[in-house]
Design a protein around this motif. Sequence first.
Motif, PDB file in Angstrom:
ATOM      1  N   GLN A 176       0.648  -1.281   0.193  1.00  0.00           N
ATOM      2  CA  GLN A 176      -0.021   0.165   0.164  1.00  0.00           C
ATOM      3  C   GLN A 176       0.758   1.277  -0.070  1.00  0.00           C
ATOM      4  N   ALA A 208       2.248   1.738  -3.358  1.00  0.00           N
ATOM      5  CA  ALA A 208       1.422   2.426  -4.432  1.00  0.00           C
ATOM      6  C   ALA A 208       1.221   3.783  -3.787  1.00  0.00           C
ATOM      7  N   GLN A 209       1.278   4.150  -2.613  1.00  0.00           N
ATOM      8  CA  GLN A 209       1.232   5.643  -2.358  1.00  0.00           C
ATOM      9  C   GLN A 209       2.344   6.590  -2.907  1.00  0.00           C
ATOM     10  N   ARG A 210       3.526   5.778  -2.670  1.00  0.00           N
ATOM     11  CA  ARG A 210       4.932   6.552  -3.087  1.00  0.00           C
ATOM     12  C   ARG A 210       4.560   6.557  -4.681  1.00  0.00           C
ATOM     13  N   LYS A 211       4.373   5.730  -5.415  1.00  0.00           N
ATOM     14  CA  LYS A 211       4.346   5.865  -6.900  1.00  0.00           C
ATOM     15  C   LYS A 211       3.049   6.915  -7.190  1.00  0.00           C
ATOM     16  N   GLN A 212       2.080   6.924  -6.501  1.00  0.00           N
ATOM     17  CA  GLN A 212       1.058   7.962  -6.682  1.00  0.00           C
ATOM     18  C   GLN A 212       1.649   9.481  -6.395  1.00  0.00           C
ATOM     19  N   ALA A 213       2.523   9.604  -5.384  1.00  0.00           N
ATOM     20  CA  ALA A 213       3.017  10.769  -4.911  1.00  0.00           C
ATOM     21  C   ALA A 213       4.121  11.121  -6.328  1.00  0.00           C
ATOM     22  N   ALA A 224       4.114  10.467  -9.333  1.00  0.00           N
ATOM     23  CA  ALA A 224       3.374  10.445 -10.582  1.00  0.00           C
ATOM     24  C   ALA A 224       2.888  11.827 -10.503  1.00  0.00           C
ATOM     25  N   ASN A 225       2.073  12.224  -9.091  1.00  0.00           N
ATOM     26  CA  ASN A 225       1.679  13.515  -8.999  1.00  0.00           C
ATOM     27  C   ASN A 225       2.627  14.800  -9.060  1.00  0.00           C
TER      28      ASN A 225
END
Length: 337
Positions: free
Chosen positions: A182, A185-190, A192-193
């Motif tokens: 989890q 995934a949050q790191r990848k989302q950050a 990408a953002n």
Amino acid sequence: MNKKVIALSLVIGSLLAVGCTLYKPNTVTTDNAYVHSDVTAISPEVGGQVSQLFVEDNQWVSKGEALFSIDDEDFIANQDIAKSALDVAKAALRANQTKTEMQLVKIEQAKQTIHSASANAKHQAAEFKRLSRLVQKQSVSRNQYEAQKTRSIEANSKLETAKLALAAEQKQFDALLTEKQQLTAQRKQAEANLRLVNIALERTVVRAPFDGFVADRQVQVGKFVQPGMGLIVMVPDYVWVEANFKETQLENVSQGQDVEVVLDMFPDQPLNGRVTSITPATGAQFSLLPPQNATGNFVKVVQRVPVRIELDIPAGLKQRIYPGLSAEVSIETARQG
């Protein structure tokens, strides 16, 4: 009389000479021709107030050169927020890694506890078995036998408790692995953002997508712009001629044939070119209201077919031939392309 005959002969000869000059059976000509180019309206991809303008009307710019910029204060703040969110995500992953490593230590401790409890349970079971034989021979008291029985039961209970503790530690380890997924995934989302924010910040500077002229500038400093607004029209250096020939002239016209182009702007400098393509439909088919020839009143009209012609532009006319210029085009049809 002889003078009149001579004069008449000279006139007729001149007419024949001019006729032979003008009559070219292997050449088709049209003056319904114009210079074309891929005129492009440049639009911003982000919204905001224009802070700087770097070009003027009719200025030549190179690909990648800045045209204007949009105030980037909000975009820089969003970039800082995105960087902080990424730092938080990375810190959470590091904390998870530390917890996972500690959990592995706890699992090893639980395994050692099981080994110790198992050894103690075996010892107490063997001792209980020995006292069971002795109590039958009345070599030991009943109290000793009951005490050993209790110790054997307690040892087995501790062994089961140690096994349950190991299972609990293993479950906690699995939970940490799930948490790691989890957090990853949050790191990848950050990340990408942050990339999106960086792209938006980079796009606050609008740059020329190709070499060309700034033909129509509709932007000024202080103007609030939105994505998709056509603010600067650019005309590239690459141009071609679109000649609209009558359908009756195209029987022997094919791709690759030589062309002579005379621009009205430079009538004394004819240009060479070649046929690159012929539009597979008449110009009327692309009009807003195509003709409906099935009506009762029909008048036959010779149709025009656009022919695209690539030019060989000499160095002296580079960047001086503009879209929209009128031209007269002659195609040599004797040679097949």
